[in-house]
Design a protein around this motif. Sequence first.
Motif, mmCIF file in Angstrom:
data_model
loop_
_atom_site.group_PDB
_atom_site.id
_atom_site.type_symbol
_atom_site.label_atom_id
_atom_site.label_comp_id
_atom_site.label_asym_id
_atom_site.label_seq_id
_atom_site.Cartn_x
_atom_site.Cartn_y
_atom_site.Cartn_z
ATOM 1 N N GLU A 121 0.833 -1.217 0.000
ATOM 2 C CA GLU A 121 0.000 0.000 0.000
ATOM 3 C C GLU A 121 0.861 1.258 0.000
ATOM 4 O OE1 GLU A 121 -2.647 -0.489 3.328
ATOM 5 O OE2 GLU A 121 -3.472 -2.345 2.526
ATOM 6 N N GLN A 171 1.979 3.258 -3.540
ATOM 7 C CA GLN A 171 1.305 4.550 -3.757
ATOM 8 C C GLN A 171 2.330 5.681 -3.901
ATOM 9 O OE1 GLN A 171 -2.450 5.698 -1.745
ATOM 10 N NE2 GLN A 171 -2.136 3.848 -0.558
ATOM 11 N N GLN A 222 3.787 5.592 -7.313
ATOM 12 C CA GLN A 222 2.854 6.070 -8.342
ATOM 13 C C GLN A 222 2.925 7.593 -8.500
ATOM 14 O OE1 GLN A 222 -1.072 4.561 -7.691
ATOM 15 N NE2 GLN A 222 -1.791 5.185 -9.698
ATOM 16 N N HIS A 229 1.253 11.919 -0.665
ATOM 17 C CA HIS A 229 1.967 10.642 -0.591
ATOM 18 C C HIS A 229 3.482 10.805 -0.608
ATOM 19 C CE1 HIS A 229 -1.741 8.702 -0.632
ATOM 20 N NE2 HIS A 229 -1.904 8.464 -1.907
ATOM 21 N N SER A 271 -4.705 -4.936 -7.832
ATOM 22 C CA SER A 271 -4.561 -3.528 -8.233
ATOM 23 C C SER A 271 -3.934 -3.423 -9.619
ATOM 24 C CB SER A 271 -3.800 -2.764 -7.134
ATOM 25 O OG SER A 271 -2.545 -2.401 -7.552
#
Length: 878
Positions: free
Chosen positions: A373, A377, A380, A406, A620
């Motif tokens: 997670e 993220q 990304q 993030h 995902s």
Amino acid sequence: MATKDREVLPDVAKPLHYHVSLYDLQLGGSWAYNGIVKVDARITRPTQEIVLNSKEIEVQNVDIFAQNGDKLTKASKITYDKKSERVSFKFPQEVTPSDVVLFINFKGTMNNAMTGFYRSKYKPAVEPATDTPKEGDFHYMLSTQFESCDARRAFPCFDEPNLKATFDFEIEVPKGQIALSNMPVKSERAGGNPGFKFVTFERTPVMSTYLLAWAVGDFDYVEAMTQRKYKGKSIPVRVYTTKGLKEQARFALECAHRTVDYFSEVFEVEYPLPKADLLAVHEFAMGAMENWGLITYRTTAVLFDEGKSDTRYKNRIAYVVAHELAHQWFGNLVTMDWWNELWLNEGFATWVGWLAVDHFYPEWNIWSQFVAEGVQQAFQLDSLRASHPIEVPVKNALEVDQIFDHISYLKGSSVIRMLSEHLGRETFLRGVADYLKAHAYGNATTNDLWSALSNASKQDVNSFMDPWIRKIGFPVVTVAEEQGRVSVRQNRFLSTGDVKPEEDESTWWIPLGIKSDLNTTDVDSRALNSKVDTIKGISQDSFYKINRDLSGFYRTNYPADRLAKLGKSRDLLSTEDKIGLIGDAAALAVSGEGTTSALLALLDGFKREKNYLVWSQISSSLSNLRSIFSQNEDAASLLKKFTLEVTAPAAEKIGWDFKPDEDYLTVQLRKLLITVTGLAGHEGIVAEAKRRFELWATGQDRTAVHTNLRSAIFGIAISEGSRKEYDAVKDEYLKTDSVDGKEICLAALGRTKNADLVNDYLNFVFSDKVAIQDVHNGAVSLAANSIVRHLLWQYMKNNWSTVEARLSANNVVFERFVRMGLSKFADHQVGADISSFFQNKDTSAYNRALVIVSDSIRTNASYKERDEKAVLEWLQTH
């Protein structure tokens, strides 16, 4: 960033102590209040003007007194600068350097924007005290949210993180209400109004304005005492809720009191306050806020209803409780010097929050969750040109809301994890403890942390961490195998795959962390410090994997046959290794440095996987593929079929029924597999979901939908159903008393494929029936729905004034809605339409979000154009 480049208050006055008194609270109607703030301040040079921060506050008069009580002067002119959120006091004669008392009378408002001193509406669980504020169907509680720059919305102050002071606080409240603040209650006395009382609190330690907090409400609490003794006695740890909800705070309480003791031990600094309160706030923009001694949480981050709540929320609560408690030391006791070092607070609290959860719940496999997670993220966002360095220059503090993202939290914590793995966790924590002791009750910089870690580890931490903190982006390590040797090359990774030479000038320190079957010790500790290097000690004939457990923050690009070999050597890989392998292959397919065919072949080999966190990465990656290629009917239909081939065997095997002693990860895996397979149209799973939904919706059997399967069953029923199913879930949203029920229903409603229902859904999301904090959840679920996401954009264009009016009160919610609602498109034309629509709007609250949206759409659209044909060919062949 040099201090001179910051837009800060003039340095003629420095606060030493505040006495804040609030009274005449209008609990309804205008929601106004009166206040007096007395600031003990040091005047550093002769001046006729003093400037403070102030927003939406009416200052009525200002006097200056000497320390002995003699009045020196009165402000002759009070002027406001709305743009910079400042108020200036001009005096008829010069105030000479000395310690003075600034005496300010003012008026403020308890707003409903979830910032400053604000009101939260709620429907009480039990009959509230008769003097609980009420308007219409709703009762109200009052609380504060000051980070980053909203203490100035509650009272005029020197609202900058390094202008620390002590605080005395008092407030006049109805006699039947409970008042809370950072410190314990000192005394109570009769109020100036009948039926009211003044509550006065003990003096705080030296701290920043953004950490001051108070709350008023019809509260109840659960309490536990710390096991450790502090100054000879245990400290009370309480979780406060509005009446009727306190039993749902038991799990958070269990986490909280143990975590206070755990951090006191690992930081080698005792928890510094006489109490630790946690408070559930009904309307809350963020997840939580670390106010010293009075931590505030949104309800789903602190309340858990055993038997009614999805167990996933237990995991969330344990982490958010730990994250905010970590701040009591890292952020509150030692505070960043300025907002450019926000990451110091957030990156560290994120990492150490996971550390605490891992300590208490090792069976949850927390570090694998962090990789699946958190790290993914962070990758990304950081793979976009629109990213920013971890430590980002902040000229004006009003820009800072947009870097609570993030990069600050997740990339920050990922590089801290990388560093702690490299130095060794014990050494790392020893360095952190030294840092906290050296800077207690003061402010510090990133370099101060590096110095403490360098001393503890006898390594030059600054030299190898500097590029990670101050440069944008992260590297991809490309592996080449030729003539029996293995070489590696580092370049900046961009999801668009088009890095320009001037964007690729950083040379990162990259811990290679090589896992090999040759048991060589020297290969594991090696780092890549140059652009290119050869790895001695492994050959292309042996098994090896770079970036063991994905502890380094970088992607790895293997030759296609090596990737295939790794896919077949899954027994030699850890959970984190597998997550990293899939995540890297998916990202490299998007950038064009890898291929989607290689990714699909890799995913195909994971059908027999048993681990929930690996499945979460598989799901995902599949969902992103289905989203990108959704507009090509043939590709969409074949990807749906491929998703079923990969997931159906595991979903059929795990089944629908929960066993009494089932562990947390198995429970999450069942929910995930049923959701993914059901939404991909698996006939048996869709039929069973509909059957259970029908029993639940008609009231024949409300237990037919298991608590942990609400999101799966509601989502499938709405995706495959009509208005009947939609209305049943919408009705459940309005009626549910389950703390997580509203979030689950809202996400499920966004699964509809019916255009009329999408419109109804968006009208509902923007009505006052949905709390403003949940509006972005609605956007996220519709944005993920590739069949109707264009209707979300259409709605935004046609109803922009409604959208803006609903969201503009809170920049955090507004920014999140824009970013998450629009970044899933894979069409250059939509990207151009979005840019053109916002051209003449005031986008200051979300301009970074728009750059991220534009970058994400460009990435998705280019990937679709480049790989569409190859994806179709691979799927047709296989």
